[in-house]
Design a protein around this motif. Structure first.
Motif, PDB file in Angstrom:
ATOM      1  N   SER A 148       0.923  -1.146   0.102  1.00 15.78           N
ATOM      2  CA  SER A 148      -0.064  -0.265  -0.055  1.00 15.78           C
ATOM      3  C   SER A 148       0.808   1.195   0.087  1.00 15.78           C
ATOM      4  O   SER A 148       1.886   1.298   0.611  1.00 15.78           O
ATOM      5  CB  SER A 148      -1.140   0.155   1.184  1.00 15.78           C
ATOM      6  OG  SER A 148      -0.190   0.067   2.680  1.00 15.78           O
ATOM      7  N   TYR A 149       0.503   2.246  -0.877  1.00 19.38           N
ATOM      8  CA  TYR A 149       1.282   3.331  -0.916  1.00 19.38           C
ATOM      9  C   TYR A 149       1.283   4.205   0.211  1.00 19.38           C
ATOM     10  O   TYR A 149       0.390   4.643   0.776  1.00 19.38           O
ATOM     11  CB  TYR A 149       0.833   4.298  -2.103  1.00 19.38           C
ATOM     12  CG  TYR A 149       1.378   5.256  -2.806  1.00 19.38           C
ATOM     13  CD1 TYR A 149       2.970   5.220  -2.842  1.00 19.38           C
ATOM     14  CD2 TYR A 149       0.958   6.661  -2.497  1.00 19.38           C
ATOM     15  CE1 TYR A 149       3.592   6.326  -3.286  1.00 19.38           C
ATOM     16  CE2 TYR A 149       1.676   8.008  -2.834  1.00 19.38           C
ATOM     17  CZ  TYR A 149       2.953   7.735  -3.213  1.00 19.38           C
ATOM     18  OH  TYR A 149       3.668   8.745  -3.654  1.00 19.38           O
ATOM     19  N   SER A 150       2.609   4.872   0.318  1.00 15.26           N
ATOM     20  CA  SER A 150       2.694   6.029   1.470  1.00 15.26           C
ATOM     21  C   SER A 150       3.523   7.016   0.845  1.00 15.26           C
ATOM     22  O   SER A 150       4.411   6.921  -0.252  1.00 15.26           O
ATOM     23  CB  SER A 150       3.518   5.408   2.783  1.00 15.26           C
ATOM     24  OG  SER A 150       4.822   4.709   2.148  1.00 15.26           O
ATOM     25  N   PRO A 151       3.377   8.371   1.140  1.00 19.13           N
ATOM     26  CA  PRO A 151       3.728   9.370   0.456  1.00 19.13           C
ATOM     27  C   PRO A 151       5.383   9.517   0.455  1.00 19.13           C
ATOM     28  O   PRO A 151       5.920  10.336  -0.297  1.00 19.13           O
ATOM     29  CB  PRO A 151       3.439  10.741   1.127  1.00 19.13           C
ATOM     30  CG  PRO A 151       2.053  10.412   1.833  1.00 19.13           C
ATOM     31  CD  PRO A 151       2.620   8.741   2.005  1.00 19.13           C
ATOM     32  N   ASP A 152       5.957   9.029   1.450  1.00 22.32           N
ATOM     33  CA  ASP A 152       7.706   9.029   1.415  1.00 22.32           C
ATOM     34  C   ASP A 152       8.065   7.950   0.237  1.00 22.32           C
ATOM     35  O   ASP A 152       9.302   7.815   0.172  1.00 22.32           O
ATOM     36  CB  ASP A 152       8.084   8.541   2.884  1.00 22.32           C
ATOM     37  CG  ASP A 152       7.626   7.194   3.246  1.00 22.32           C
ATOM     38  OD1 ASP A 152       6.620   6.716   2.659  1.00 22.32           O
ATOM     39  OD2 ASP A 152       8.011   6.655   4.320  1.00 22.32           O
ATOM     40  N   MET A 153       7.515   7.466  -0.410  1.00 23.32           N
ATOM     41  CA  MET A 153       7.936   6.534  -1.675  1.00 23.32           C
ATOM     42  C   MET A 153       7.690   7.076  -2.854  1.00 23.32           C
ATOM     43  O   MET A 153       6.629   8.037  -2.927  1.00 23.32           O
ATOM     44  CB  MET A 153       7.234   5.169  -1.678  1.00 23.32           C
ATOM     45  CG  MET A 153       7.147   4.350  -0.174  1.00 23.32           C
ATOM     46  SD  MET A 153       6.741   2.449  -0.175  1.00 23.32           S
ATOM     47  CE  MET A 153       8.193   1.913  -1.151  1.00 23.32           C
ATOM     48  N   PRO A 154       8.427   6.636  -4.040  1.00 20.26           N
ATOM     49  CA  PRO A 154       8.078   7.200  -5.118  1.00 20.26           C
ATOM     50  C   PRO A 154       6.524   6.919  -5.705  1.00 20.26           C
ATOM     51  O   PRO A 154       5.938   5.833  -5.386  1.00 20.26           O
ATOM     52  CB  PRO A 154       9.115   6.303  -6.245  1.00 20.26           C
ATOM     53  CG  PRO A 154      10.307   5.925  -5.037  1.00 20.26           C
ATOM     54  CD  PRO A 154       9.653   5.779  -3.919  1.00 20.26           C
TER      55      PRO A 154
END
Length: 877
Positions: A148-154
């Motif tokens: 699941s996506y988190s903002p600290d990742m591309p």
């Protein structure tokens, strides 16, 4: 590695320390009283069950976003030798072509890869993602698969992000050495080799295959065209004089490529690691770790392939081949880490990682082409020699700082500079006519009077990447609520260049009788090449379709997120990320390095904001429920925007780009329930859904009847959804030391793609390419109570998946081609004769499965794999 822990205060480091301390505690209790022995049994069970997962389970539990963690001990238990094969054990992941990971049924383009949190370049000419088989298991401390996506990742995030985290600085002196060997059941048949291979036992061509200095000088002088007419025009000389120069250049090339059979050699591998830690005084600590790894192995397989077509309203075979393929792989890796820590709050560490993976491949066999050879006793007999050398060199420096005097503010920073290269110095191909008058096998072989009696190709690719990032976090407290505010920025740059030269030696002027029953080295000997009366000549001139291009990409990003512990039950995490994406890709004329095509269509700039939200509800001390949403994007690869044709070195298909590809926007939804028991048992159930706008798919373009060309198209829409189950279960009720772990994924997908003038698909609505409806991993493990033995029986299977989509021919269509399930059953046994040494025995593919692809109820591709056996001994000083 044994007795090793990172110089960090992370939860992962804490989990490792806890796992090791429980092991020490177990050893100290061996002489305890009978009453204590009962307690010791409980501790042993808990430690054993956590033996392959304790070092990572705490990190997984503490993650705000859905993630799976795979530790070094888990990789060791399954006996996987590289990152790619190890990751197929993770829930919802499948391995394709032995190199690329599909996360939740989405192809490799939909998954990003990082090395210690930094982006890495790729040496693959048809993909922007790095083949994960390049990373040997010996350098891996753990791997995180965030789903699941988190903002600290591309934001370039589809199925998930894989972060490979390499081993770090030890706290004590370590010295590990290992050596091993292996054998495959396919070795019972002789393999193929060739005379022009050179000495490349270190996985690096010694120059035998490469273009000669004379040829390189001539290419520069004659603007890449060494045809006699071009030479004559440039020098102002006669054709006869130019022919002499042309023949001299041909003789300077490596034409010693006679193929022969030889007995297969056993695999060989070894590694050496040394590290230490020093107290420098004044609260300073310095440490280092150095390691080298070498692995050479052989594969020998029988392959078949059919290309289907439509004739008289029926499905027919336009081409059929049977061949033997022998490959020698050499892997060389090195790692050098330095670390400096002062006080309890500041640390700087550097990592230099070198990976080299070379493949020396020979394929030889018969090709039936009814459309070009009508006589029943005639067929083609092809020989294809390919040498590929892939390298990755990355230098990283990172720091971590904690400032208690600034309200607990923490700062992390990193810079990485990496280069990936692919060198293919001299791919050789030649075709002979096979007159099978001696039976159904190989009869009389003859070269043809054609301009391409043999072709030689030379390719070089360089992919450079630079990555800067800084992250800061500050804890805040509001009554009973804890808030962690985090923000940062990242700049990632990539630049890629790819060049290819192709030459052909013509036999058009050679007498027909001189081409009959003659070996390659005899026909293309220097004597024949230099003999003006014999009739051989060299051709080589660039064309507009040559796969030469330059491409560059830059991503600038900034983000902010908040992780809020509302109370003992609820946790909320979320934030936003802004990214500006700039990319340019241009086909080049190698003669003067000018761009081919319209420069206005060569580049694109996009910027957008991507958000995520994650909720965690603590049901009790052992159970938690997660909810996640993220908006992300998947962009076309650098290579996919240039409309030139490459031959994919993995699939052997021709691949053509599409400059009109659009970016894919994705909405990601996740729900997961997790249950972690004190004994080490754990269970989880997850649901996911992904909605894709403009999904990118690889499809077959129109070509000749016997030529398969793959290109890329945007679909109108796509979706992926499914369920994931994972468990670790104690089976001591059956037998002491026994446990069962595994995971299951059930999912489906759908994509809608409209036909174009160049692509006419049979099924415009279907599953996504590469998607399997189910994936199963099971491991039956055993650990003896005395700690001397461990064993695992490991099973893996993925359901059938579309290898490539079927296309229409006229009014009729050929169905999609499906790769069939491969039932992988492996066995790993490890014996620990003492605290310092271990002996590992491994059997792979015990069921003897083959790789198979079916189309229109016909078997169109097969490849034998064989059963592999290996033995490895390691010792730690």
């Amino acid at each position: 590695m044994k007795k090793q822990a990172v110089l960090t205060h992370s939860k992962l480091g804490l989990a490792i320390a806890l796992a090791l301390s429980s092991t020490v505690a177990q050893a100290q209790q061996q002489d305890a009283s009978a009453a204590d022995a009962a307690i010791e049994e409980v501790v042993t069970t808990g430690t054993r069950l956590q033996g392959s997962a304790a070092a990572v389970v705490e990190e997984r539990k503490a993650q705000a976003f859905v993630a799976d963690i795979l530790g070094a001990e888990q990789i060791s238990r399954t006996g996987d030798s590289d990152a790619a094969s190890a990751l197929r054990r993770v829930t919802g992941l499948t391995l394709v072509d032995g190199k690329f990971i599909y996360v939740r049924g989405l192809g490799e383009r939909y998954s990003s890869t990082q090395l210690n949190g930094a982006s890495v370049p790729s040496p693959d000419p048809t993909r922007n993602v790095i083949p994960l088989d390049m990373f040997p298991a010996s350098i891996i401390e753990s791997m995180s698969v965030q789903k699941s996506y988190s903002p600290d990742m591309p934001a370039n995030f589809g199925g998930g992000n894989v972060d490979i985290r390499t081993v770090s600085i030890p706290t004590d002196e370590i010295f590990d050495i290992s050596i091993g060997t292996g054998w495959n059941s396919n070795f019972s048949d002789d393999g193929l080799s060739y005379s022009g291979g050179g000495d490349d036992w270190m996985g690096k061509d010694d120059g035998t295959r490469a273009l000669s200095p004379e040829m390189l000088s001539a290419l520069a002088r004659y603007q890449e065209s060494i045809n006699s007419a071009s030479i004559a025009s440039f020098e102002g000389i006669s054709i006869a004089e130019a022919n002499e120069i042309n023949r001299q250049l041909a003789a300077s090339m490596n034409t010693e490529n006679e193929v022969y059979t030889e007995s297969m050699k056993p695999d060989l591998k070894g590694s050496l690691t040394y590290g230490n830690n020093y107290d420098l005084g004044s609260d300073f600590t310095f440490g280092f770790l150095a390691g080298v790894d070498y692995d050479t192995g052989w594969s020998n397989s029988e392959t078949t392939e059919k290309v289907l077509g439509i004739a008289n309203s029926e499905t027919v075979i336009n081409q059929a081949s049977e061949s033997r393929v022998t490959t020698q792989d050499v892997e060389v890796s090195g790692l050098l880490n330095f670390g400096l820590q002062w006080g309890d709050y500041h640390r700087v560490e550097t990592s230099t990682i070198f990976l080299r993976n070379s493949s020396d491949r020979v394929e030889r066999g018969g090709i039936e082409t009814p459309n070009s050879i009508d006589e029943a006793n005639l067929s083609y007999y092809d020989t294809d020699i390919r040498y590929e050398q892939r390298e990755l060199l990355t230098n990283q420096i990172r720091g971590s700082h904690y400032f208690p005097e600034l309200w607990g503010f923490a700062l992390d920073w990193q810079y990485a500079d990496s280069r990936a290269t692919r060198d293919a110095p001299g791919e050789v191909f030649y075709r002979q006519i096979n007159d099978r008058d001696l039976g159904d096998g190989v009869g009389n072989l003859a070269f043809q009077q054609t301009r391409t009696a043999t072709t030689l190709q030379y390719q070089i690719l360089e992919d450079d990447a630079q990555d800067w990032r800084v992250d800061g976090e500050l804890p805040l407290y509001f009554g009973g609520m804890e808030v962690l505010v985090k923000g940062g920025g990242q700049v990632s740059k990539k630049a890629r260049s790819s060049f290819s030269r192709r030459f052909a030696i013509s036999a058009e002027g050679v007498a027909n009788e001189a081409l009959q029953n003659v070996g390659y080295n005899d026909l293309f000997s220097d004597a024949n090449i230099l003999d003006g009366d014999f009739g051989l000549s060299l051709f080589g001139a660039p064309t507009a379709t040559d796969p030469n291009y330059l491409a560059a990409q830059q991503v600038e990003a900034g983000y902010g997120l908040a992780d809020i512990q509302l109370n003992s039950d609820w946790r909320v995490s979320g934030g936003l990320r802004w990214e500006q994406y700039t990319q340019v890709a241009a086909q080049l004329d190698i003669r003067d390095m000018t761009m081919i095509g319209d420069i206005e269509n060569a580049g694109r700039i996009e910027d957008d904001v991507y958000g995520s939200l994650a909720l965690t509800y603590q049901l009790n001390d052992e159970m938690q429920l997660r909810f996640g949403y993220g908006s992300t994007v998947v962009r076309p690869d650098l290579r996919e925007l240039t409309e030139v044709i490459f031959v994919d070195p993995i699939t052997n298909f021709k691949v053509r780009g599409n400059s009109e590809l659009l970016t894919t926007d994705i909405d990601n939804f996740d729900v997961r329930w997790e249950w972690y028991l004190p004994s080490g048992e754990n269970y989880s159930v997850a649901m996911f859904y992904k909605d894709l706008a403009n999904p990118i798919e690889a499809v077959e373009a129109k070509g000749t009847d016997s030529d398969r060309v793959i290109t890329f198209l945007n679909g109108q829409s796509g979706e992926v959804y499914g369920l994931e189950f994972e468990f670790l279960k104690d089976l001591t009720s059956i037998a002491d030391g026994l446990f069962l772990s595994g995971n299951f994924t059930l999912s489906d997908s759908e994509i809608s793609i409209a036909n174009t003038g160049n692509v006419e698909l049979t099924n415009n609505t279907r599953r996504m390419t590469g998607h399997s409806k189910y994936v199963t991993n099971l491991q039956l493990g055993y650990d003896s109570l005395n700690g001397e033995h461990s064993a695992s029986l490991i099973y893996n299977v993925a359901g059938e998946r579309i290898a490539f989509a079927g296309v229409k021919q006229g009014e009729m269509g050929i169905d999609d081609a499906f790769e069939q399930p491969f039932h992988s059953l492996d066995f790993v046994y490890t014996y620990y004769p003492d605290f310092n040494s271990k002996l590992k025995f491994k059997v792979q593919n015990m069921l003897g499965e083959d790789v198979e692809i079916e189309q229109n109820d016909r078997l169109i591709q097969t490849r034998t794999v064989g059963t592999g056996i290996s033995l490895e001994y390691s010792y730690s000083f």
